[in-house]
Design a protein around this motif. Sequence first.
Motif, PDB file in Angstrom:
ATOM      1  N   GLU A   3      -6.351   3.138   4.699  1.00  0.00           N
ATOM      2  CA  GLU A   3      -7.121   3.071   3.583  1.00  0.00           C
ATOM      3  C   GLU A   3      -5.832   3.186   2.373  1.00  0.00           C
ATOM      4  OE1 GLU A   3     -10.168   3.996   2.470  1.00  0.00           O
ATOM      5  OE2 GLU A   3     -11.119   3.460   4.287  1.00  0.00           O
TER       6      GLU A   3
ATOM      7  N   ASN B 233      -6.055   2.966  -1.833  1.00  0.00           N
ATOM      8  CA  ASN B 233      -6.557   3.037  -3.097  1.00  0.00           C
ATOM      9  C   ASN B 233      -8.224   2.828  -2.987  1.00  0.00           C
ATOM     10  OD1 ASN B 233      -4.075   2.985  -4.717  1.00  0.00           O
ATOM     11  ND2 ASN B 233      -3.928   0.967  -4.497  1.00  0.00           N
ATOM     12  N   GLY B 234      -8.896   3.664  -2.064  1.00  0.00           N
ATOM     13  CA  GLY B 234     -10.251   3.583  -1.923  1.00  0.00           C
ATOM     14  C   GLY B 234     -10.652   2.579  -1.143  1.00  0.00           C
ATOM     15  N   ARG B 235      -9.762   1.564  -0.581  1.00  0.00           N
ATOM     16  CA  ARG B 235     -10.595   0.617  -0.061  1.00  0.00           C
ATOM     17  C   ARG B 235      -9.563   0.321   1.380  1.00  0.00           C
ATOM     18  NH1 ARG B 235      -8.953  -4.596  -3.711  1.00  0.00           N
ATOM     19  NH2 ARG B 235      -9.235  -5.592  -1.752  1.00  0.00           N
ATOM     20  N   THR B 236     -10.484  -0.207   2.257  1.00  0.00           N
ATOM     21  CA  THR B 236      -9.830  -0.123   3.601  1.00  0.00           C
ATOM     22  C   THR B 236      -9.156  -1.559   3.667  1.00  0.00           C
ATOM     23  OG1 THR B 236     -11.750   1.046   4.632  1.00  0.00           O
ATOM     24  CG2 THR B 236     -10.396  -0.453   5.931  1.00  0.00           C
ATOM     25  N   ARG B 237      -8.084  -1.483   4.111  1.00  0.00           N
ATOM     26  CA  ARG B 237      -7.232  -2.782   4.006  1.00  0.00           C
ATOM     27  C   ARG B 237      -6.867  -3.251   5.703  1.00  0.00           C
ATOM     28  NH1 ARG B 237      -5.084  -4.003  -0.959  1.00  0.00           N
ATOM     29  NH2 ARG B 237      -5.320  -2.373  -2.261  1.00  0.00           N
TER      30      ARG B 237
END
Length: 153
Positions: A84, A86-90
């Motif tokens: 995770e 910045n609030g995104r799953t990478r």
Amino acid sequence: MPRRTLTEYTQAKARPPGADFADYCCELMASLGDIQAKRMFLGWGLSVNDLTVAVIAWDTLYLKANAQTQPHFAAVGSQVFEHEANGRTRRMQYSTAPEGALESSTAMQPWAALAMQAAVAALKPARTTRRSATAKTVAVAVTVTKPRQSGKR
């Protein structure tokens, strides 16, 4: 209370968390050559000749993968490295080492070779510097320019 000597202080210095597991993974992947573990923000990076072939995050070994090698990892149930930010799953180009590969260096060898293959494929060609690009342009201009002809025909 007596002061510690330098050797006592050095011996008492604690190793970073996960250092033993990183050392063990280096031993498993020794078939690649001189592999080194370096601390990274997520845990550890394992490199051979400055090529990162694996990372250790959350006490899990992830091997370098790409489009050609990922199907081999997926076939044995390996999971892609996700985190995770910045609030995104990478998703990253690393997959968990197969369970049996962590048992011995012989079992790890083919998976380490796939990781090395992916690391080498990820190398970007060296960029030319401005000066060398300018020199090439000048050389091309000199070879293309025709000399003036003087005199009558």
